[in-house]
Design an enzyme around this catalytic site. Structure first.
Site, mmCIF file in Angstrom:
data_model
loop_
_atom_site.group_PDB
_atom_site.id
_atom_site.type_symbol
_atom_site.label_atom_id
_atom_site.label_comp_id
_atom_site.label_asym_id
_atom_site.label_seq_id
_atom_site.Cartn_x
_atom_site.Cartn_y
_atom_site.Cartn_z
ATOM 1 N N ASP A 131 0.832 -1.205 0.000
ATOM 2 C CA ASP A 131 0.000 0.000 0.000
ATOM 3 C C ASP A 131 0.867 1.256 0.000
ATOM 4 O O ASP A 131 2.017 1.236 0.435
ATOM 5 C CB ASP A 131 -0.875 0.053 1.262
ATOM 6 C CG ASP A 131 -2.005 -0.960 1.226
ATOM 7 O OD1 ASP A 131 -2.230 -1.569 0.158
ATOM 8 O OD2 ASP A 131 -2.653 -1.149 2.274
ATOM 9 N N TYR B 112 5.192 -9.491 8.472
ATOM 10 C CA TYR B 112 4.979 -8.048 8.589
ATOM 11 C C TYR B 112 5.194 -7.616 10.038
ATOM 12 O O TYR B 112 4.963 -8.393 10.973
ATOM 13 C CB TYR B 112 3.548 -7.667 8.190
ATOM 14 C CG TYR B 112 3.320 -7.505 6.707
ATOM 15 C CD1 TYR B 112 3.572 -6.303 6.076
ATOM 16 C CD2 TYR B 112 2.835 -8.563 5.939
ATOM 17 C CE1 TYR B 112 3.349 -6.135 4.714
ATOM 18 C CE2 TYR B 112 2.607 -8.415 4.569
ATOM 19 C CZ TYR B 112 2.868 -7.199 3.969
ATOM 20 O OH TYR B 112 2.646 -7.031 2.623
#
Lengths: 254, 254
Positions: free
Chosen positions: B51, B114
């Site tokens: 993103d 992540y």
């Protein structure tokens, strides 16, 4: 009423702390924030100039109403929050406390601590961009020890004329360095220095000289000679501003 | 010849990794750097979309000549240096190695890790600007334990439909989470998650949900119900991109 602020800032987007006509500076941002947050005219006095691009972890500045009839009505414990809402996100007030009216942010400084950060690796770290000197290579233990030896010679009371950029009008170049040493954590090398004051570009020239020791251009044992030469041309080059952090201000009364 | 690059980048200035018309993206910078550094047309294949504003510590991408007669002549150990000279300073190739021609940067991903970084303090840290979620307050030990409990429920094989932003066209929402936990170091809280794949905004919604546990809006023991509801509206809000880091890609063959 006078308030002492401790401020951290990323210097990358600023032409140093002190006000300069038509240029973005930390002082300009702080003045605007104080005016907007407190709604009265204030005098803001910083502890020191800083060069363009230099960062601060513990910059100090005082704020007091220009007109002695005015008051800052924000409770002291709320001042960091209130000012931070009015400041850009790369500047943060981390602490606020009352000081006496005769306290002076600049004249009452007893000692200043600076840290210079070097990333000693062939591979640059994008998260350290503009926040360290990217040295572009590793520093061996042997070279690090030589740099450490060189740094130790900075301690003491000396005329640091060799470590002052041309153009400074300062006449008395004597300063007392209390601490001067390097630390390393893997690829990250830091030069720490604590002194009663600094000449123009003094830390950056000291670092440039230490890096010349690493490169073998300057012998680590020649630092006393470089100091006593009182000649800018015998010291190393001026390391870039990116790695320099004003770490802490020590005041006489605290 | 196919080369696997490991790349770190600060995502702040980019509209994510993947190419988008007329927008600055990491892929655009990498494609340009590869072309300039190697002097031949290459196919660059990334491991994943990211993103806008998301950061990476261990993004992976392969590079191979478009024309099989062409060769990348730069020695493999010099490739990071050569590419970094051609890349902007907020992107860095940290490693390069040869892989087999049938290796695929995206399809051969086994697991992705992540990390989401939260700065839990009333006082923001300017050096973490756009690199963490500034939470604006401290998190108590008690609340942290509740968040930790909540995070533990993410582990396992589930349809994570409740943790997928509307608009995704994915039909199979089953993913396996291997690790899900929080760490803290003073004011700095990190959420770590390792899974075989992630849905659109999955980590950010998981973090938003953990923060709703902190706020008392969601009970830590209700996470299994939220998962089994398979309904985006029962989970928390989508935490902002600033705190998200693609930490590491694990491939089947390595």
């Amino acid at each position: 009423m006078k308030i002492l602020l401790t401020i951290a800032y990323v210097g990358t987007n600023y032409q140093g702390y002190q006000l300069q006509k038509d240029k973005p500076t930390v002082a300009l941002m702080l003045n605007n924030a104080v005016k907007n947050a407190f709604g009265i005219e204030c005098n803001v006095t910083g502890c020191s100039r800083t060069d363009s691009g230099v960062h601060a972890l513990g910059y100090c500045a005082t704020v007091e109403p220009k007109n002695s009839d005015d008051k800052i009505t924000v409770p002291i414990e709320k001042i960091p929050l209130v000012l931070n809402l009015a400041l850009p996100s790369d500047i943060s007030v981390i602490c606020a406390k009352y000081v006496s009216d005769d306290f002076h942010a600049r004249y009452d400084v007893q000692k200043k601590e600076y840290v210079y950060k070097i990333h000693a690796s062939t591979i640059r770290d994008p998260f350290l961009d503009k926040r360290v000197l990217e040295y572009g290579k590793e520093i061996s233990d042997e070279k690090f020890k030589k740099m450490q030896k060189a740094a130790s010679f900075y301690v003491g009371t000396h005329r640091f004329t060799s470590f002052m950029s041309a153009g400074s009008k300062i006449e008395n170049t004597e300063r007392t360095v209390y601490e001067s040493y390097l630390t390393r954590d893997g690829e990250n090398v830091e030069f720490h220095i604590l002194a009663n004051g600094f000449l123009y570009n003094m830390v950056r020239i000291m670092v440039g000289t230490l890096l010349d020791v690493e490169k073998g251009k300057i012998d680590e044992n020649s630092i006393p000679d470089i100091i006593s030469a009182e000649n800018r041309s015998v010291a190393g080059s001026t390391a870039k501003a990116d790695g320099l952090y004003l770490q802490k201000i020590f005041y006489f009364d605290s």
